[in-house]
Design an enzyme around this catalytic site. Structure first.
Site, PDB file in Angstrom:
ATOM      1  N   CYS A   1     -38.707  16.499 -37.394  1.00 23.53           N
ATOM      2  CA  CYS A   1     -38.496  15.080 -37.729  1.00 23.53           C
ATOM      3  C   CYS A   1     -37.680  14.329 -36.679  1.00 23.53           C
ATOM      4  O   CYS A   1     -38.070  13.246 -36.229  1.00 23.53           O
ATOM      5  CB  CYS A   1     -37.855  14.949 -39.111  1.00 23.53           C
ATOM      6  SG  CYS A   1     -36.159  15.549 -39.236  1.00 23.53           S
TER       7      CYS A   1
ATOM      8  N   HIS B   1     -33.256  14.428 -42.816  1.00 24.08           N
ATOM      9  CA  HIS B   1     -34.609  13.978 -42.474  1.00 24.08           C
ATOM     10  C   HIS B   1     -34.574  12.528 -41.986  1.00 24.08           C
ATOM     11  O   HIS B   1     -33.703  11.745 -42.359  1.00 24.08           O
ATOM     12  CB  HIS B   1     -35.542  14.098 -43.670  1.00 24.08           C
ATOM     13  CG  HIS B   1     -36.978  13.814 -43.328  1.00 24.08           C
ATOM     14  ND1 HIS B   1     -37.673  14.577 -42.415  1.00 24.08           N
ATOM     15  CD2 HIS B   1     -37.829  12.837 -43.736  1.00 24.08           C
ATOM     16  CE1 HIS B   1     -38.894  14.095 -42.288  1.00 24.08           C
ATOM     17  NE2 HIS B   1     -39.018  13.040 -43.077  1.00 24.08           N
TER      18      HIS B   1
ATOM     19  N   HIS C   1     -43.728   9.887 -39.943  1.00 27.20           N
ATOM     20  CA  HIS C   1     -42.722  10.934 -39.776  1.00 27.20           C
ATOM     21  C   HIS C   1     -43.399  12.301 -39.668  1.00 27.20           C
ATOM     22  O   HIS C   1     -44.578  12.457 -39.963  1.00 27.20           O
ATOM     23  CB  HIS C   1     -41.720  10.920 -40.928  1.00 27.20           C
ATOM     24  CG  HIS C   1     -42.292  11.311 -42.258  1.00 27.20           C
ATOM     25  ND1 HIS C   1     -41.551  11.926 -43.243  1.00 27.20           N
ATOM     26  CD2 HIS C   1     -43.539  11.172 -42.802  1.00 27.20           C
ATOM     27  CE1 HIS C   1     -42.297  12.140 -44.317  1.00 27.20           C
ATOM     28  NE2 HIS C   1     -43.505  11.700 -44.073  1.00 27.20           N
TER      29      HIS C   1
END
Length: 392
Positions: free
Chosen positions: A304, A352, A364
């Site tokens: 991420c 994240h 993402h």
């Protein structure tokens, strides 16, 4: 990164912390009471699909948190390894200078021994062949003494500097060893969490996997509805602000964001940010479909934070490697003022991050086994959103 989660009832949230679903708890209690009343041993200790889903969800989140720790340890280890190499080179150079200074001292000591005296005297004058010889010997001894003092000073200085560099190198080596240990631990944690998740999923039947996929689809639909509501609210706010902007002569700095969705005026971000964000979004869209791989920074795969780092690098902005640092690399803005290009961070441990593209959506790198994709920023509920940061 955490995968999709089952939406919780609104009444179960307190101060941003989500409590276990009441319905699941109630069903569990009923099942336990029923077993006790019938006094019959369980015939199947296999966990329910909901239990498996929650367990896998938690494992993926723990794995991503460990991934960010791995990324931080890896970055620190790389910097420390470079530092250690530099210090060891400096120690070698200082040691050579120290040896040279020691040799100079030895040469001066030998020369003094050969001359037989530390300073000229009357005997030296009488033994001299001429006054000129005496003068030459006097100058030689004087220069020898001054140079010897310089050599001693140089030796002492180099000895102190070499000792200091050796101590620095030793401390850096210790820190490097600690970082390498942390790196190894984080890597083992990621691998263990992912292996456990894969094992749980491998035990599901075809029907259970289909049901799990259906649950995921329902959660996505719910998240998309929340994203659409955010987009409607922002569009309404932009329309209300438009007449005021026109009246004040600032209409040229407001409006929609084109294909990324209407998000009101450009505000403090300005046209420069919009230009950079446009480059970041274009790069991000080109990465859709590439696999999530923990610790990866592209170009073939990403985790991420590796993804968001690469995206903004394409726009000329350098971001730190980890989510923990990226969250501080810019200006924090409210969710109501979010704009395309902003970074959306999730969960209390900031494990994240995704790139906002407008209309409540982001791109993402979601989780192991998944691919870079578009998804609602509400995929795990609004309470999962930690903060929004504008990086440029």
């Amino acid at each position: 990164m955490a995968p999709h989660r089952k939406p919780r009832p609104a009444g179960t949230r307190m101060a941003g912390i989500r409590t276990p679903g009441l319905a699941t708890a109630a069903l569990t209690s009923v099942a336990l009471l029923s077993q006790t009343a019938n006094a019959a041993p369980p015939t199947d200790d296999k966990p329910s699909l909901e239990d498996v889903e929650k367990k896998v969800d938690d494992l993926y989140r723990q794995a991503e948190s460990a991934t960010e720790k791995y990324n931080a340890a890896k970055e620190k280890t790389t910097k420390q390894r470079t530092r250690v190499g530099t210090l060891l080179d400096e120690v070698a150079q200082r040691t050579q200078k120290l040896n040279d200074a020691r040799e100079r001292l030895g040469a001066f000591a030998a020369a003094q021994y050969r001359t037989g005296a530390s300073a000229p005297d009357t005997t030296t004058f009488l033994l001299a062949d001429s006054p000129q010889d005496y003068f030459d010997q006097t100058q030689l001894t004087s220069r020898l003494t001054d140079h010897q003092k310089d050599a001693v000073d140089a030796y002492v200085t180099e000895q102190a500097a070499t000792t200091t560099k050796r101590q620095e190198a030793s401390q850096s080596l210790e820190s490097l060893t600690e970082s390498q240990s942390a790196l190894k631990t984080a890597k083992a944690t990621v691998q263990r969490k992912l292996a456990t998740a894969r094992e749980l999923l491998s035990k599901l039947t075809a029907d259970e996997k289909a049901r799990l996929a259906a649950i995921e689809k329902e959660k996505q639909a719910a998240a998309d509805r929340t994203a659409e509501e955010l987009a409607r609210q922002q569009a309404a706010a932009a329309q209300q602000a438009a007449p005021q902007d026109s009246a004040s002569g600032s209409g040229s700095t407001s409006g929609s964001t084109g294909s990324t969705g209407s998000l009101g005026s450009s505000g403090p971000a300005g046209s420069s940010y919009s230009t950079q964000a446009g480059k970041a979004l274009a790069f991000a869209r080109a990465q859709i479909g590439k696999p999530y791989v923990w610790g990866a920074t592209g170009p073939g795969s990403y985790d991420c934070s590796g993804f968001t780092q690469a995206v903004w690098k394409a726009a000329g902005v350098t971001l730190p490697r980890t989510t923990y640092d990226q969250v501080n690399a810019g200006t924090t803005v409210s969710l109501s003022n979010i704009q395309p290009g902003d970074l959306v961070f999730f969960y209390g441990d900031i494990s994240h991050v995704g790139l906002y593209i407008g209309n409540g959506m982001m791109i993402h790198a979601p989780k192991p086994g998944a691919y870079v994709r578009e998804e609602s920023i509400f995929y795990d509920g609004e309470s999962a959103i930690h903060s929004v940061v504008r990086p440029a």
